[in-house]
Design an enzyme around this catalytic site. Structure first.
Site, PDB file in Angstrom:
ATOM      1  N   ALA A 122       1.081  -3.303   8.392  1.00 51.29           N
ATOM      2  CA  ALA A 122       0.514  -4.586   7.973  1.00 51.29           C
ATOM      3  C   ALA A 122       0.521  -4.809   6.470  1.00 51.29           C
ATOM      4  O   ALA A 122       0.107  -5.877   6.007  1.00 51.29           O
ATOM      5  CB  ALA A 122      -0.919  -4.705   8.487  1.00 51.29           C
ATOM      6  N   ASN A 188      -5.425   2.052   9.482  1.00 48.29           N
ATOM      7  CA  ASN A 188      -3.998   2.251   9.261  1.00 48.29           C
ATOM      8  C   ASN A 188      -3.522   1.835   7.875  1.00 48.29           C
ATOM      9  O   ASN A 188      -2.702   2.520   7.267  1.00 48.29           O
ATOM     10  CB  ASN A 188      -3.199   1.511  10.334  1.00 48.29           C
ATOM     11  CG  ASN A 188      -3.323   2.176  11.695  1.00 48.29           C
ATOM     12  OD1 ASN A 188      -3.498   3.376  11.803  1.00 48.29           O
ATOM     13  ND2 ASN A 188      -3.265   1.370  12.745  1.00 48.29           N
ATOM     14  N   HIS A 218      -4.985  -7.956   2.021  1.00 49.68           N
ATOM     15  CA  HIS A 218      -4.820  -6.594   1.524  1.00 49.68           C
ATOM     16  C   HIS A 218      -4.298  -6.650   0.090  1.00 49.68           C
ATOM     17  O   HIS A 218      -3.356  -7.393  -0.197  1.00 49.68           O
ATOM     18  CB  HIS A 218      -3.824  -5.814   2.384  1.00 49.68           C
ATOM     19  CG  HIS A 218      -4.114  -5.860   3.850  1.00 49.68           C
ATOM     20  ND1 HIS A 218      -5.187  -5.217   4.418  1.00 49.68           N
ATOM     21  CD2 HIS A 218      -3.475  -6.496   4.871  1.00 49.68           C
ATOM     22  CE1 HIS A 218      -5.194  -5.430   5.714  1.00 49.68           C
ATOM     23  NE2 HIS A 218      -4.174  -6.212   6.020  1.00 49.68           N
TER      24      HIS A 218
END
Length: 266
Positions: A122, A188, A218
């Protein structure tokens, strides 16, 4: 032709199968699933994909196996797959924050002469971060920001009142290893950044619940001999499952495509 097996038949596996269905150079030949779920796996992935319920039933001529099922599947099947000499591709990178599990996977890969490939999933910028680590990194900081509802069912509920938040609130600050172990369902990205860069215990992590956003955000900041960079991304979910990152599924497809490409990047 690439001949591959998938672990799992959920949203990410379904996306991968859909994207590769008409590629003559790739064949998804098998899917590893739990006993009693064979019919569901065929329905999700197509009748040409053969369900198996045991690692020993995987074909010897597979190019590699792709884990699309999460930490539990990697824990259950990963060591045996690697010990058999089959390469394994995964986005369940957070499991490697558990040192005994990381050691077991590495030992299994050495024993089988195989490789465990950790995909970026991701988050982006991992090629630059990994390259920078070769020259030496001095600091890596990951900030994960999600809508308040995105932290339901996690340790964040012990720190902030998610239902009544009116402004962004930090609910965790610590190392990537601590973040991965405390937030296993959200581990993750932090683990991927740490494993690509300065390590699980040196990577700094800040996790934020933000009622003012709608997407998972992020941000990676890194400093070292190479200089300094900042990378940020606002991730979209897969249409069929708002808990699955679209970029995670796309990173699996990209890995498979690159394995057969005559010209490769990275």
């Amino acid at each position: 032709m690439l001949k591959i097996a998938l672990i799992g038949y959920g949203t990410i596996a379904g996306y991968v199968a859909d994207q590769l269905r008409d590629r003559s150079e790739v064949q998804i030949s098998q899917v590893l699933c739990r006993s009693g779920r064979e019919d569901a796996a065929r329905q999700a992935l197509g009748t040409t994909v053969i369900p198996v319920t045991d690692v020993q039933a995987l074909s010897d001529d597979l190019s590699f196996v792709v884990d699309c099922a999460g930490h539990g599947a990697l824990r259950q099947f990963g060591p045996d797959i690697l010990s058999r000499g089959l390469d394994l591709v995964t986005v369940s990178n957070g499991l490697l924050a558990e040192q005994p599990m990381k050691d077991r996977l590495e030992a299994s890969a050495r024993r089988g002469g195989s490789k465990l490939h950790l995909l970026s999933g991701a988050v982006g910028g991992m090629d630059a971060l990994a390259a920078a680590s070769a020259g030496g990194l001095t600091r890596v900081v990951y900030t994960g920001r999600k809508p308040a509802a995105g932290w339901r069912g996690t340790a964040a509920e012990d720190v902030v009142a998610l239902e009544s938040l009116t402004e962004a609130a930090v609910h965790f600050e610590g190392s990537a290893r601590e973040a991965a172990l405390r937030y296993p369902k959200n581990a993750n990205v932090a683990a991927t950044i740490a494993l690509a860069g300065i390590g699980l215990d040196q990577t700094e992590v800040k996790l934020i619940a933000d009622p003012g956003i709608q997407k998972n955000c992020h941000q990676v900041e890194a400093e070292g001999a190479f200089g300094r960079f900042t990378f940020s991304i606002e991730g979209e979910p897969l249409p069929k499952n708002d808990k699955s990152s679209a970029l995670t599924a796309m990173s699996v497809v990209r890995f498979i495509e690159q394995r057969e490409a005559p010209v490769q990047i990275g």
